[in-house]
Design an enzyme around this catalytic site. Structure first.
Site, PDB file in Angstrom:
ATOM      1  N   CYS A  21       9.920  19.415  10.519  1.00 37.14           N
ATOM      2  CA  CYS A  21       9.320  18.611   9.353  1.00 37.14           C
ATOM      3  C   CYS A  21       9.844  17.306   9.218  1.00 37.14           C
ATOM      4  O   CYS A  21       9.057  16.571   8.717  1.00 37.14           O
ATOM      5  CB  CYS A  21       9.705  19.547   7.831  1.00 37.14           C
ATOM      6  SG  CYS A  21      11.097  19.929   7.732  1.00 37.14           S
TER       7      CYS A  21
ATOM      8  N   GLU B 293       0.182  15.884   9.180  1.00 38.33           N
ATOM      9  CA  GLU B 293       1.244  16.122  10.001  1.00 38.33           C
ATOM     10  C   GLU B 293       0.755  17.248  10.944  1.00 38.33           C
ATOM     11  O   GLU B 293       0.044  18.172  10.775  1.00 38.33           O
ATOM     12  CB  GLU B 293       2.173  17.153   8.837  1.00 38.33           C
ATOM     13  CG  GLU B 293       3.323  17.664   9.796  1.00 38.33           C
ATOM     14  CD  GLU B 293       4.333  18.516   8.716  1.00 38.33           C
ATOM     15  OE1 GLU B 293       5.663  18.384   8.669  1.00 38.33           O
ATOM     16  OE2 GLU B 293       3.835  18.962   7.718  1.00 38.33           O
TER      17      GLU B 293
ATOM     18  N   LYS C 290      11.822  36.203   1.383  1.00 39.06           N
ATOM     19  CA  LYS C 290      10.647  36.744   2.101  1.00 39.06           C
ATOM     20  C   LYS C 290      10.509  35.872   3.426  1.00 39.06           C
ATOM     21  O   LYS C 290      10.177  34.730   3.177  1.00 39.06           O
ATOM     22  CB  LYS C 290       9.517  36.638   1.267  1.00 39.06           C
ATOM     23  CG  LYS C 290       8.123  37.164   2.494  1.00 39.06           C
ATOM     24  CD  LYS C 290       6.718  36.555   1.893  1.00 39.06           C
ATOM     25  CE  LYS C 290       6.431  34.977   2.564  1.00 39.06           C
ATOM     26  NZ  LYS C 290       6.278  35.502   4.117  1.00 39.06           N
TER      27      LYS C 290
ATOM     28  N   GLU D 148      10.906  22.370  -0.091  1.00 41.93           N
ATOM     29  CA  GLU D 148      11.012  21.433   0.981  1.00 41.93           C
ATOM     30  C   GLU D 148       9.918  21.687   1.932  1.00 41.93           C
ATOM     31  O   GLU D 148       9.478  22.437   2.526  1.00 41.93           O
ATOM     32  CB  GLU D 148      12.108  21.841   1.878  1.00 41.93           C
ATOM     33  CG  GLU D 148      12.809  20.745   2.818  1.00 41.93           C
ATOM     34  CD  GLU D 148      12.276  21.196   4.195  1.00 41.93           C
ATOM     35  OE1 GLU D 148      11.431  20.340   4.465  1.00 41.93           O
ATOM     36  OE2 GLU D 148      12.802  21.803   4.824  1.00 41.93           O
TER      37      GLU D 148
END
Length: 477
Positions: free
Chosen positions: A280, A380, A171, A246
Site C-alpha cells: 500500500c 492504485e 477475520k 489503513e
C-alpha cells in the site's frame, strides 16, 4: 493439501454453524493449496459473545501480566516461524527465501517486540491537578486484515490490542488465510486466555460486514482497499464504533535534481517490485526533473533486468506472482489502459514473463511520459508497475505529489538532507522516507486523506486500542 474447517472461538477449535468451504488457490501454480470453512453471522455472534464475556477479566490484567503474555507469544512464534513463512508463500505467492522468511514472517515477530517495548514504558494514568487521566482498553475489537502482508497486518493489530487489554475477533483475508490460522495456534500455545482472541474465516459479506456492524463490537480495525474501508465505516456508523483504517496509497517518489540518480532510480524501482508491487505504501509514482527523463528511463530499463520472476520456492526468485487471479487481471487491465492512453512503455508490458505458462505472474513494467491525469497516475494498481512523471521545479513536484486522494507514504531523495526534510514537511502523507530510509516498526504508520484513519505500529498502535477517561475530583496522590 491444507484443510482448515474449524474456527478458533473461546479458546478452542469449533465447527462452523453452517457447512461451506472455500478453495484457497496457490497463485504460483493455480492449483488448490487447501480449503477453509466459510463463516456466517451466526459464527460471528458466537465469537463476539466469547470476546465480550472475556473482556472484564482481561481488561483487569496488569501491565506485567500482559508483558509476560507477549513474551510467551514471541517464544511460541519463533517455534512456528518457518511454518508461518511457508504458509504465506503457499497462500499469496511471496518468494520464500527472499520475502516470506526474511520480511513477511519477520514482521509479525517485529510488531510484538515493538509493542512490548511500548507497553513497558506506556503511561496509562497521570494526574492533572485534582483530575486523574486514565487510559483504558477500548473493548471488544473486530480486526479485519488483507492478503498482501497477511501476518504483518494480523500482528500489528493483535499485538497492541492484547497490550491494551482488549479482546478481539479476527477475520483474516479468505484469499490468504493459512498464516493467520497458524498464528491462532501460536496464541493458544502461549496461553492467551479463552475468549480473548477469536478467529472466524470468511468473506466480506458473510463475516466482515456482520462483524463491523455487530452491536457488541466496540472498535473496528481494518486494513484493505479504500473502497472496502468506506463500507466498513458505514457498517460501523449505526453504533458509532471507534474505527481505525489503513487503506490504499499512490505514493510519490520525488527525485530532486541533486539526487544520486543511478542509485535512487534503481532503489525506487526495486522497492516497488518487492511483494510484486502489492504494498500500500509502494513508491509507484516516480517524479523526476524534465531534463533527466532520458537518463531515468535508461536506468529503469537496465534495473528491470535484475528482477527474477518465477517459482517462489526457488531461492533465486526475487518476485513472485500477484496474490490471486482477480489481482492479476486488474494489473493486466491497468497495463493495457496505460498503453491505450499513450504512456511510453520503457519495459515489461502485457502478459506473463517469458518462460512462465501458468501462475498469476505479471511482467515488471515501467511506463514513462506519464501525465498526472492518466489512469495509472491516479489509481492504485497494486502491482509491479511504475509510472515516471516529470516536473518543472520543486514547487511543481510537490504539487504533483499532493495531487491525489491518497496520502499514505512518500519518498524524497536529495544530496541535501535539509532540502529533503523541507520537501517532506510539505507532503500530505502519513510517512515520508528520505534518501531510501527503510521502514521503522516503532514509528507510526497510517495515512492522510483517503488512505485511512488513525495510526498503527509501536506506541501509536497501542494508543488506537485505548479510550481516555477523566476522573474529576480524584484528588492528589
Amino acid at each position: 493439501m491444507r484443510a482448515y474447517h474449524q474456527f478458533y472461538i473461546n479458546g478452542q477449535w469449533v465447527e462452523p454453524a453452517r457447512a461451506g468451504l472455500l478453495e484457497v488457490i496457490n497463485p504460483a501454480t493455480e492449483a488448490v493449496a487447501g480449503t477453509i470453512a466459510l463463516g456466517t453471522a451466526t459464527d460471528v455472534d458466537q465469537a463476539v459473545a466469547a470476546a465480550r464475556a472475556a473482556f472484564p477479566a482481561f481488561a483487569a490484567t496488569t501491565r506485567e501480566e500482559r508483558l509476560a503474555l507477549i513474551d510467551r507469544i514471541c517464544v511460541e512464534y519463533k517455534k512456528r516461524y518457518d511454518d508461518i513463512a511457508q504458509a504465506i508463500t503457499e497462500g499469496m505467492g511471496a518468494p520464500l527465501a527472499y520475502l516470506s522468511s526474511k520480511a513477511q514472517a519477520g514482521s509479525g515477530l517485529g510488531h510484538f517486540k515493538a509493542v512490548r517495548a511500548a507497553l513497558a514504558a506506556f503511561e496509562f494514568e497521570k494526574s492533572q491537578g485534582g483530575t486523574r487521566i486514565v487510559r483504558e482498553p477500548a473493548g471488544v475489537c473486530a480486526l479485519i486484515t488483507p492478503w498482501n502482508w497477511p501476518i504483518n497486518q494480523v500482528a500489528c493489530k493483535v499485538a497492541p490490542a492484547l497490550a491494551a487489554g482488549c479482546t478481539m475477533v479476527l477475520k483474516p483475508s479468505e484469499l490468504a488465510p493459512f498464516s493467520a490460522i497458524l498464528f491462532a495456534e501460536v496464541l493458544h500455545a502461549a496461553g492467551v486466555p479463552a475468549g480473548v482472541f477469536n478467529l472466524v474465516n470468511g468473506d466480506g459479506a458473510g463475516v466482515g460486514a456482520p462483524l463491523a456492524a455487530h452491536p457488541d463490537v466496540d472498535m473496528v480495525s481494518f486494513t484493505g482497499s479504500t473502497r472496502a474501508g468506506k463500507q466498513v465505516m458505514k457498517s460501523a456508523a449505526d453504533t458509532v464504533k471507534k474505527v481505525a483504517l489503513e487503506l490504499g496509497g499512490k505514493s510519490a517518489n520525488i527525485l530532486l535534481e541533486d539526487a544520486d540518480f543511478p542509485r535512487m532510480v534503481k532503489q525506487g524501482l526495486l522497492s516497488l517490485l518487492i511483494n510484486s508491487g502489492q504494498n500500500c505504501n509502494a513508491p509507484s509514482r516516480m517524479l523526476v526533473p524534465e531534463s533527466r527523463l532520458e537518463e531515468v528511463e535508461a536506468i529503469a530499463a537496465a534495473t528491470l533486468t535484475r528482477a527474477v520472476v518465477g517459482d517462489p520456492l526457488d531461492e533465486a526468485t526475487t518476485m513472485g506472482p500477484s496474490a490471486n487471479k482477480a489481482q492479476y487481471e486488474r494489473v493486466q487491465a491497468y497495463i493495457a489502459t496505460s498503453i491505450e492512453e499513450g504512456a511510453k512503455l520503457v519495459g515489461g508490458g502485457l502478459g506473463r514473463p517469458e518462460g512462465l505458462s501458468r501462475g498469476y505472474f505479471s511482467r515488471p513494467t515501467v511506463f514513462s511520459r506519464v501525465t498526472p491525469e492518466m489512469t495509472i497516475a491516479r489509481e492504485e494498481v497494486f502491482g509491479p508497475v511504475l509510472s515516471i512523471l516529470t516536473y518543472k521545479d520543486e514547487e511543481d513536484a510537490i504539487r504533483i505529489a499532493n495531487d491525489t486522494p491518497y496520502g499514505l507514504s512518500g519518498y524524497v531523495s536529495s544530496a541535501s538532507q535539509a532540502r529533503a526534510r523541507s520537501v517532506a514537511r510539505r507532503l500530505r502523507t502519513g510517512n515520508v522516507h528520505l534518501n531510501g530510509a527503510p521502514n521503522d516498526q516503532t514509528a507510526p504508520f497510517g495515512g492522510y486523506k483517503q488512505s485511512g484513519l488513525g495510526r498503527e505500529w509501536g506506541a501509536w498502535g497501542l494508543e488506537e486500542f485505548l479510550e481516555t477517561k477523566a476522573i474529576l475530583g480524584y484528588g492528589e496522590d
